[in-house]
Scaffold this motif. Structure first.
Motif, mmCIF file in Angstrom:
data_model
loop_
_atom_site.group_PDB
_atom_site.id
_atom_site.type_symbol
_atom_site.label_atom_id
_atom_site.label_comp_id
_atom_site.label_asym_id
_atom_site.label_seq_id
_atom_site.Cartn_x
_atom_site.Cartn_y
_atom_site.Cartn_z
ATOM 1 N N ARG A 1 68.724 24.458 59.387
ATOM 2 C CA ARG A 1 69.893 25.014 59.933
ATOM 3 C C ARG A 1 70.162 26.221 60.357
ATOM 4 N NH1 ARG A 1 74.827 23.700 61.738
ATOM 5 N NH2 ARG A 1 76.457 25.276 61.432
ATOM 6 N N THR A 2 70.380 27.548 59.745
ATOM 7 C CA THR A 2 68.857 28.772 60.023
ATOM 8 C C THR A 2 69.117 30.198 58.817
ATOM 9 O OG1 THR A 2 70.161 30.681 61.172
ATOM 10 C CG2 THR A 2 72.230 29.959 59.655
ATOM 11 N N GLY A 3 68.421 30.721 58.781
ATOM 12 C CA GLY A 3 67.821 31.067 57.775
ATOM 13 C C GLY A 3 66.993 31.104 57.377
ATOM 14 N N GLY A 4 66.173 29.239 57.064
ATOM 15 C CA GLY A 4 64.587 29.083 56.178
ATOM 16 C C GLY A 4 65.906 27.728 55.839
ATOM 17 N N MET B 1 64.163 29.783 60.789
ATOM 18 C CA MET B 1 65.287 30.384 61.095
ATOM 19 C C MET B 1 66.243 31.005 61.951
ATOM 20 S SD MET B 1 63.169 34.156 59.344
ATOM 21 C CE MET B 1 63.955 35.274 59.617
ATOM 22 N N LEU B 2 65.532 29.998 62.995
ATOM 23 C CA LEU B 2 66.344 30.388 64.118
ATOM 24 C C LEU B 2 67.898 30.154 64.140
ATOM 25 C CD1 LEU B 2 64.155 27.852 66.779
ATOM 26 C CD2 LEU B 2 64.030 30.331 66.216
ATOM 27 N N GLN B 3 68.787 31.322 64.745
ATOM 28 C CA GLN B 3 70.185 30.594 64.733
ATOM 29 C C GLN B 3 70.536 30.461 66.198
ATOM 30 O OE1 GLN B 3 72.413 34.179 62.836
ATOM 31 N NE2 GLN B 3 69.646 34.871 63.510
ATOM 32 N N ALA B 4 70.288 30.414 67.414
ATOM 33 C CA ALA B 4 70.577 30.054 68.835
ATOM 34 C C ALA B 4 70.349 28.666 68.452
ATOM 35 C CB ALA B 4 70.276 30.794 69.519
ATOM 36 N N GLY C 1 71.352 21.653 62.426
ATOM 37 C CA GLY C 1 71.858 22.506 63.278
ATOM 38 C C GLY C 1 72.529 22.764 64.355
ATOM 39 N N GLY C 2 73.565 21.584 64.031
ATOM 40 C CA GLY C 2 74.588 21.067 65.261
ATOM 41 C C GLY C 2 75.786 22.344 64.996
ATOM 42 N N PRO C 3 77.144 22.063 65.989
ATOM 43 C CA PRO C 3 77.752 23.104 65.068
ATOM 44 C C PRO C 3 79.113 22.691 63.984
ATOM 45 C CG PRO C 3 78.362 21.375 66.834
ATOM 46 C CD PRO C 3 77.313 21.016 66.546
#
Length: 398
Positions: free
Chosen positions: A211-214, A362-365, A85-87
């Motif tokens: 990462r995001t979305g699942g 799912m987290l995006q922030a 989930g990093g940059p």
């Protein structure tokens, strides 16, 4: 009485139920509108895979299924969770959960392709004198009384049975006919399922990348055409998943390799792609007069932690044990009330837990993804908590 038990649905859960109740001495009829798709490349093949967790092995063995399945099963020795989930979409935190923490001799479970499961299970039913498996037939009408169920089939026959088992999926016609409501949560996600090959061996490690979305999950399969192979479930926001599903193969392979955080080298698509919506759902009651709901007719969860079918096998074991303990009361109101009480609390708790995990995945922030990574590190670092959560995931109570 034509049969002790009639099972509507010839998916994995329905076939397992037929084998389990047949092995327990009951006369069983299992019906399904379509024959099992028993080849990986056949149209309509279920390209997902199923991980049977440790507690499932004994139940499958009692049903006479494990002997057929064991030679095809890939053991899951390690569950690896990676936060990407990093940059950049690279692994920034990786933690392994080892089966040896719980038992020195057994893996967490064993993974098999769904199309192969249906092939082997259908073959087992053909060996059983107590089981009839009929395809091209569905249940059309249901009439129940206190002492029996009368079922009208699409071939024009009307049959009488003591217990009707609904294993006919998340949109169960039998559940609807019985007037049983469901509680449903929609996440705006879809899941892509497919198989891949890769140059780096999986080492019997199930890998879940966040990462995001699942999650993007790779589950070990036997080698395919001489190369290491894995089954993949890639959960994403609905529009993104649909766009990925529509990509040409080279573009899709580049996208999935990036989403895998390059853990196994370049991924090569080794099957067709399937796509389906992600929901969490459970029936408000697990039974009605002479009717028991099992598997996705009773509950649906996002594909996280190998919980879905293993919850279904627990349904079947509880129902089978109740029937075997008092066969003279098969399908009566007391037996079905016991079944509901024995399962409903666990089902609701597991759906709540998996729903929470899915929302975290799912987290995006960026700041929330940082918290997710920190939480994973803390959980893994606390050995008693780590072992307790692994036992909970396996359905162990000790």
């Amino acid at each position: 009485m034509d049969h002790d038990i009639l099972i509507a649905g010839g998916g994995i859960a329905g076939l397992t139920a037929a084998a389990a109740f047949g092995a327990a001495g009951f006369d069983v009829l299992c019906v399904d509108p379509a024959p099992p798709v028993a080849s990986r490349e056949a149209p309509g093949a279920d390209l997902r895979s199923t991980a049977f967790l440790q507690p499932a092995q004994a139940f499958l063995a009692e049903a006479g299924l494990w002997e057929r399945l064991a030679r095809h099963a890939t053991p899951l020795q390690t569950m690896r969770i990676i936060d990407a989930g990093g940059p950049a979409p690279d692994a920034r935190l990786s933690r392994d959960f080892e089966a040896s923490d719980l038992s020195p001799d057994l893996p967490f479970g064993w993974n098999l392709p769904n199309w192969l499961l249906r092939r082997e299970m259908a073959a087992r039913l053909q060996e059983m004198d107590s089981v009839t498996f009929r395809t091209g037939v569905s249940v059309e009408r249901l009439f129940t009384r206190t002492d029996e169920a009368r079922v009208s089939l699409s071939d024009g026959r009307t049959l009488r049975c003591r217990l009707l088992i609904a294993a006919d999926g998340r949109d169960s016609a039998l559940r609807q006919a019985a007037g049983i409501d469901v509680s449903c949560t929609r996440f705006g996600q879809k899941a892509l399922a497919f198989a891949v090959t890769h140059p780096i061996p999986h080492g019997n490690v199930s890998t879940e990348i966040h990462r995001t979305g699942g999650p993007f999950t790779l589950v070990p399969l036997p080698d395919h055409e001489g190369r290491p192979s894995s089954a993949v479930v890639w959960m994403e926001h609905g529009a993104r998943a649909a766009a990925l599903h529509a990509l040409d193969v080279p573009e899709f392979e580049a996208a999935m390799t990036e989403r895998s955080a390059h853990q196994f080298g370049p991924l090569t698509l080794a099957s067709r792609r399937a796509i389906w919506p992600i929901i969490a759902q459970h029936a408000r009651a697990l039974s009605s007069e002479r009717l028991a709901l099992v598997a996705e007719a009773a509950h649906v969860v996002p594909p996280i932690g190998a919980q879905g079918l293993n919850m279904s096998l627990t349904d079947l074991k509880v129902l089978r044990d109740l029937a075997r303990a008092a066969p003279e009361r098969l399908g009566d109101a007391d037996m079905l009330a016991r079944y509901h009480r024995a399962r409903i609390t666990d089902i609701r708790a597991r759906i709540g837990g998996i729903t929470a995990l899915n929302r975290v995945s799912m987290l995006q922030a960026p700041a929330l993804r940082d918290l997710r990574a920190a939480g994973l590190a803390a959980l893994h670092g606390a050995a008693p908590l780590r072992r307790a959560l692994m036992q909970l995931g396996l359905g162990q109570t000790r």
